[in-house]
Write a protein that holds these residues in place. Structure first.
Motif, PDB file in Angstrom:
ATOM      1  N   LEU A  55      35.811  12.953  30.631  1.00  0.00           N
ATOM      2  CA  LEU A  55      36.538  11.966  31.412  1.00  0.00           C
ATOM      3  C   LEU A  55      38.003  12.343  31.565  1.00  0.00           C
ATOM      4  CD1 LEU A  55      35.061   8.937  29.484  1.00  0.00           C
ATOM      5  CD2 LEU A  55      34.283   9.822  31.652  1.00  0.00           C
ATOM      6  N   TYR A  56      38.469  13.211  30.681  1.00  0.00           N
ATOM      7  CA  TYR A  56      39.870  13.584  30.673  1.00  0.00           C
ATOM      8  C   TYR A  56      40.105  14.629  31.765  1.00  0.00           C
ATOM      9  CZ  TYR A  56      44.134  15.762  28.810  1.00  0.00           C
ATOM     10  OH  TYR A  56      45.385  16.272  28.651  1.00  0.00           O
ATOM     11  N   LEU A  57      41.046  14.385  32.665  1.00  0.00           N
ATOM     12  CA  LEU A  57      41.230  15.290  33.792  1.00  0.00           C
ATOM     13  C   LEU A  57      42.349  16.297  33.555  1.00  0.00           C
ATOM     14  CD1 LEU A  57      40.931  12.602  36.579  1.00  0.00           C
ATOM     15  CD2 LEU A  57      39.198  14.249  35.907  1.00  0.00           C
ATOM     16  N   GLY A  58      43.090  16.108  32.499  1.00  0.00           N
ATOM     17  CA  GLY A  58      44.150  17.064  32.211  1.00  0.00           C
ATOM     18  C   GLY A  58      45.381  16.835  33.060  1.00  0.00           C
ATOM     19  N   GLN A  59      46.216  17.848  33.120  1.00  0.00           N
ATOM     20  CA  GLN A  59      47.453  17.705  33.868  1.00  0.00           C
ATOM     21  C   GLN A  59      47.126  17.707  35.347  1.00  0.00           C
ATOM     22  OE1 GLN A  59      50.613  20.026  32.342  1.00  0.00           O
ATOM     23  NE2 GLN A  59      51.735  19.974  34.272  1.00  0.00           N
ATOM     24  N   LEU A  60      47.673  16.748  36.062  1.00  0.00           N
ATOM     25  CA  LEU A  60      47.247  16.562  37.442  1.00  0.00           C
ATOM     26  C   LEU A  60      47.970  17.482  38.424  1.00  0.00           C
ATOM     27  CD1 LEU A  60      46.804  12.717  37.521  1.00  0.00           C
ATOM     28  CD2 LEU A  60      45.067  14.459  37.381  1.00  0.00           C
ATOM     29  N   TYR A  61      49.292  17.480  38.371  1.00  0.00           N
ATOM     30  CA  TYR A  61      49.986  18.443  39.234  1.00  0.00           C
ATOM     31  C   TYR A  61      51.352  18.725  38.658  1.00  0.00           C
ATOM     32  CZ  TYR A  61      52.372  14.411  41.370  1.00  0.00           C
ATOM     33  OH  TYR A  61      53.099  13.288  41.599  1.00  0.00           O
ATOM     34  N   PRO A  62      51.917  19.847  39.014  1.00  0.00           N
ATOM     35  CA  PRO A  62      53.194  20.209  38.391  1.00  0.00           C
ATOM     36  C   PRO A  62      54.368  19.463  39.009  1.00  0.00           C
ATOM     37  CG  PRO A  62      52.385  21.993  39.785  1.00  0.00           C
ATOM     38  CD  PRO A  62      51.392  20.889  39.880  1.00  0.00           C
ATOM     39  N   ASN A  63      55.319  19.150  38.159  1.00  0.00           N
ATOM     40  CA  ASN A  63      56.510  18.412  38.582  1.00  0.00           C
ATOM     41  C   ASN A  63      57.623  18.878  37.657  1.00  0.00           C
ATOM     42  OD1 ASN A  63      58.474  16.139  38.389  1.00  0.00           O
ATOM     43  ND2 ASN A  63      57.098  15.230  39.879  1.00  0.00           N
ATOM     44  N   GLU A  64      58.841  19.014  38.178  1.00  0.00           N
ATOM     45  CA  GLU A  64      59.851  19.654  37.321  1.00  0.00           C
ATOM     46  C   GLU A  64      60.340  18.764  36.183  1.00  0.00           C
ATOM     47  OE1 GLU A  64      60.415  19.479  40.675  1.00  0.00           O
ATOM     48  OE2 GLU A  64      62.042  18.057  40.949  1.00  0.00           O
ATOM     49  N   ASP A  65      60.261  17.445  36.345  1.00  0.00           N
ATOM     50  CA  ASP A  65      60.785  16.586  35.279  1.00  0.00           C
ATOM     51  C   ASP A  65      59.719  16.017  34.361  1.00  0.00           C
ATOM     52  OD1 ASP A  65      62.910  15.246  37.772  1.00  0.00           O
ATOM     53  OD2 ASP A  65      63.439  16.720  36.238  1.00  0.00           O
ATOM     54  N   TYR A  66      58.528  15.851  34.889  1.00  0.00           N
ATOM     55  CA  TYR A  66      57.515  15.126  34.135  1.00  0.00           C
ATOM     56  C   TYR A  66      56.197  15.863  34.093  1.00  0.00           C
ATOM     57  CZ  TYR A  66      60.739  11.366  35.268  1.00  0.00           C
ATOM     58  OH  TYR A  66      61.845  10.604  35.426  1.00  0.00           O
ATOM     59  N   ARG A  67      55.397  15.453  33.102  1.00  0.00           N
ATOM     60  CA  ARG A  67      53.996  15.889  33.087  1.00  0.00           C
ATOM     61  C   ARG A  67      53.137  14.664  33.359  1.00  0.00           C
ATOM     62  NH1 ARG A  67      54.603  19.155  28.242  1.00  0.00           N
ATOM     63  NH2 ARG A  67      55.082  21.230  28.988  1.00  0.00           N
ATOM     64  N   ILE A  68      52.171  14.861  34.209  1.00  0.00           N
ATOM     65  CA  ILE A  68      51.322  13.730  34.572  1.00  0.00           C
ATOM     66  C   ILE A  68      49.884  14.041  34.195  1.00  0.00           C
ATOM     67  CG2 ILE A  68      50.590  12.218  36.443  1.00  0.00           C
ATOM     68  CD1 ILE A  68      53.062  13.052  37.947  1.00  0.00           C
ATOM     69  N   TYR A  69      49.308  13.175  33.372  1.00  0.00           N
ATOM     70  CA  TYR A  69      47.927  13.383  32.936  1.00  0.00           C
ATOM     71  C   TYR A  69      47.040  12.286  33.497  1.00  0.00           C
ATOM     72  CZ  TYR A  69      50.104  16.336  29.400  1.00  0.00           C
ATOM     73  OH  TYR A  69      50.824  17.290  28.757  1.00  0.00           O
TER      74      TYR A  69
END
Lengths: 137, 181
Positions: A55-69
């Motif tokens: 169910l865990y999708l991991g990191q969704l997309y790269p962003n310079e300030d944040y990590r989005i899971y």
């Protein structure tokens, strides 16, 4: 450190939003909104190749300030966690499984209809504590 | 409630299913009647109907239970055997009145109310587990005891403990139907 957590229902309306007061809430909302698109894409492209138990999708997309899971439950409830790059989470899966457990307890309440905005105190407290980095028993 | 695979006793039901069923019933009653006081009455009536039937099952499965001569014995049997058999919990008996005709049952873990949070409009008037009061009243009536049974506190409502107050009223005498001598 985790700065925002959001849960959205299967029709993509937000069930619950929590943001650290140090961050701009509107920006967090925006990031979560765009990440739902990414989740949908992953879900629709995932055919037999994808392990249905994961169910865990991991990191969704790269962003310079944040990590989005991202994380999606079998009932299509999507949970998104945003954290700052400076202090990364050691185990995002752990956070998601705890939010998922809190959600399951919430759904067992006969007075809560799935799809309603979440106002339940125990759920809110669990999520707030998780955001502060405290482990839940 | 985890068990080994294939070892499920067909006569047993998962406690979660039981709590969810009861919860949905209370939620539906609230939707239908809209008035929490009315729902309390309905739950008590339902409990009464269950109690008058349950007592026979209980006595049949507990051959060691004899006729109780005092209210204290009734309280003991109610908690240690009755509640244990059907709900799997043993409430505490406390707060006896000076005349020994009233006592309280304090329930520490209520299996009916797992995961339940009361909505704000019912927070002050709904007794969620009121069915239990009806069951006690119905069961004791079938053994010729008239009791008044009601909740005085519920952890769901923010009280310190879930407490039922039971007051003995009278022994019921069998009365002849009207018109007969």
């Amino acid at each position: 450190a985790v700065v925002s957590t959001q849960s959205t229902g299967k029709d993509n309306c937000p069930l619950y939003v929590a943001t650290d007061p140090t961050e701009d809430a509107l920006k967090m909302h925006f990031l979560v909104h765009t990440s739902i698109d990414v989740i949908e894409e992953k879900l629709s492209s995932a055919t037999a190749a994808n392990d249905p138990r994961d169910l865990y999708l991991g990191q969704l997309y790269p962003n310079e300030d944040y990590r989005i899971y991202g994380y999606v439950t079998n009932t299509k409830i999507k949970i998104v966690v945003i954290e700052t790059i400076s202090n990364p989470l050691k185990d995002a899966r752990q956070v998601f499984s705890q939010v998922h457990s809190a959600y399951i307890s919430l759904v067992c309440n006969p007075f809560y209809s799935p799809g309603e905005t979440i106002t339940s105190q125990p759920f809110l407290q669990t999520v707030t504590a998780l955001m502060r980095g405290k482990a839940i028993a | 409630m985890s068990r080994g695979r294939g070892a499920v006793d067909p006569k047993r039901v998962s406690s979660e299913l039981f709590s969810l069923t009861y919860g949905c019933m209370v939620a539906q009653l609230l939707k239908d009647f809209e008035n929490p006081e009315e729902v309390n009455k309905q739950l008590e009536t339902m409990g009464y109907n269950i109690g008058v039937r349950l007592i026979d099952d209980f006595l049949a499965h507990s051959p060691s239970v004899t006729r109780c001569s005092t209210l204290e014995e009734v309280a003991e049997v109610l908690c240690k055997q009755g509640f244990k058999m059907f709900l799997g919990i043993v409430p505490e008996v406390r707060n006896w009145s000076s005349a020994k005709d009233e006592f309280s049952l304090v329930i520490t873990e209520n299996p009916l109310a797992e995961y339940v949070e009361l909505p704000p409009h019912c927070q002050d008037c709904l007794w969620y587990s009121n069915i239990i009061c009806g069951v006690i009243r119905g069961a004791l009536e079938m053994v010729q005891m008239d009791v008044k049974c009601s909740f005085v506190g519920d952890t769901l409502r923010g009280n310190d403990s879930t407490e039922i107050r039971i007051k003995f009223v009278k022994i019921l005498e069998d009365s002849l139907p009207a018109g007969e001598d």
